[in-house]
Design a protein around this motif. Structure first.
Motif, PDB file in Angstrom:
ATOM      1  N   THR A 288       4.988   2.186  -3.670  1.00 52.30           N
ATOM      2  CA  THR A 288       3.980   3.240  -3.770  1.00 52.30           C
ATOM      3  C   THR A 288       3.273   3.142  -5.113  1.00 52.30           C
TER       4      THR A 288
ATOM      5  N   LYS B  44       3.435   0.945 -10.134  1.00 51.78           N
ATOM      6  CA  LYS B  44       4.080   0.740  -8.841  1.00 51.78           C
ATOM      7  C   LYS B  44       5.528   1.233  -8.946  1.00 51.78           C
TER       8      LYS B  44
ATOM      9  N   HIS C 147       0.835  -1.194   0.000  1.00 51.17           N
ATOM     10  CA  HIS C 147       0.000   0.000   0.000  1.00 51.17           C
ATOM     11  C   HIS C 147       0.873   1.248   0.000  1.00 51.17           C
ATOM     12  N   SER C 148       0.358   2.303  -0.558  1.00 53.83           N
ATOM     13  CA  SER C 148       1.062   3.578  -0.540  1.00 53.83           C
ATOM     14  C   SER C 148       1.051   4.136   0.873  1.00 53.83           C
ATOM     15  N   PRO C 149       2.150   4.741   1.316  1.00 55.14           N
ATOM     16  CA  PRO C 149       2.156   5.343   2.653  1.00 55.14           C
ATOM     17  C   PRO C 149       1.037   6.380   2.778  1.00 55.14           C
TER      18      PRO C 149
ATOM     19  N   LEU D  42       9.877   8.637  -3.942  1.00 52.81           N
ATOM     20  CA  LEU D  42       8.746   7.883  -3.405  1.00 52.81           C
ATOM     21  C   LEU D  42       9.195   6.496  -2.951  1.00 52.81           C
TER      22      LEU D  42
ATOM     23  N   THR E 121      -4.058   4.886  -3.386  1.00 52.68           N
ATOM     24  CA  THR E 121      -4.046   3.616  -2.674  1.00 52.68           C
ATOM     25  C   THR E 121      -4.468   2.542  -3.666  1.00 52.68           C
TER      26      THR E 121
ATOM     27  N   VAL F 195      -0.208  10.179  -6.080  1.00 50.06           N
ATOM     28  CA  VAL F 195      -0.087   9.003  -5.218  1.00 50.06           C
ATOM     29  C   VAL F 195      -1.488   8.545  -4.827  1.00 50.06           C
TER      30      VAL F 195
ATOM     31  N   VAL G 245       1.049   4.977  -7.987  1.00 52.14           N
ATOM     32  CA  VAL G 245       0.743   6.312  -8.483  1.00 52.14           C
ATOM     33  C   VAL G 245      -0.068   6.214  -9.770  1.00 52.14           C
TER      34      VAL G 245
ATOM     35  N   LEU H 279       1.375  10.131   2.134  1.00 49.50           N
ATOM     36  CA  LEU H 279       1.677  10.553   0.762  1.00 49.50           C
ATOM     37  C   LEU H 279       0.463  10.528  -0.153  1.00 49.50           C
ATOM     38  N   VAL H 280      -0.587   9.831   0.260  1.00 50.90           N
ATOM     39  CA  VAL H 280      -1.775   9.686  -0.595  1.00 50.90           C
ATOM     40  C   VAL H 280      -2.337  11.058  -0.930  1.00 50.90           C
TER      41      VAL H 280
END
Length: 126
Positions: free
Chosen positions: A70, A86, A22-24, A66, A125, A123, A72, A27-28
């Protein structure tokens, strides 16, 4: 003793090779605009900075900062087409470029003959 050693090596290797799924959270939503390019053919099967092998057929990308793993969304500003990639590598290292896409990802949003496009990168999820 042999099995204990093998277990420890296995545990260490799995810890080192894990990439977040998952993206941090902090940062989303982060947005960046700039130029995107794609990897040259010579990089096929080379090891990326994350340790993964690069494949032209995977929707992956390189970004300077990034975290690996992550996700995007990259949108071509000229036609509105977008692709989710990714981050699994570092780069690009050419001034003015914000992301290097795999050939597959780039071809989903632009003609490969164009080479460099203006994009918005956000960014997300998964």
């Amino acid at each position: 003793m042999k099995y204990v050693w093998l277990g420890m090596v296995s545990l260490l290797m799995s810890a080192c090779s894990s990439i977040p799924k998952h993206s941090p959270a902090h940062l989303v939503g982060q947005v960046e605009t700039g130029k995107a390019s794609y990897y040259a053919m010579k990089y096929q099967f080379r090891t990326t900075a994350s340790g993964e092998r690069y494949s032209h057929f995977d929707d992956t990308a390189a970004h300077k900062t990034l975290p690996f793993g992550t996700l995007v969304r990259v949108t071509n500003l000229a036609n509105g087409e977008s692709v989710v990639v990714k981050i699994n590598d570092r780069g690009p290292f050419i001034k003015g470029r914000i992301i290097d896409l795999s050939r597959s990802a780039f071809s989903e949003i632009a003609d490969l003959d164009v080479g460099i496009i203006d994009v918005k990168m956000q960014v997300i999820t998964d």
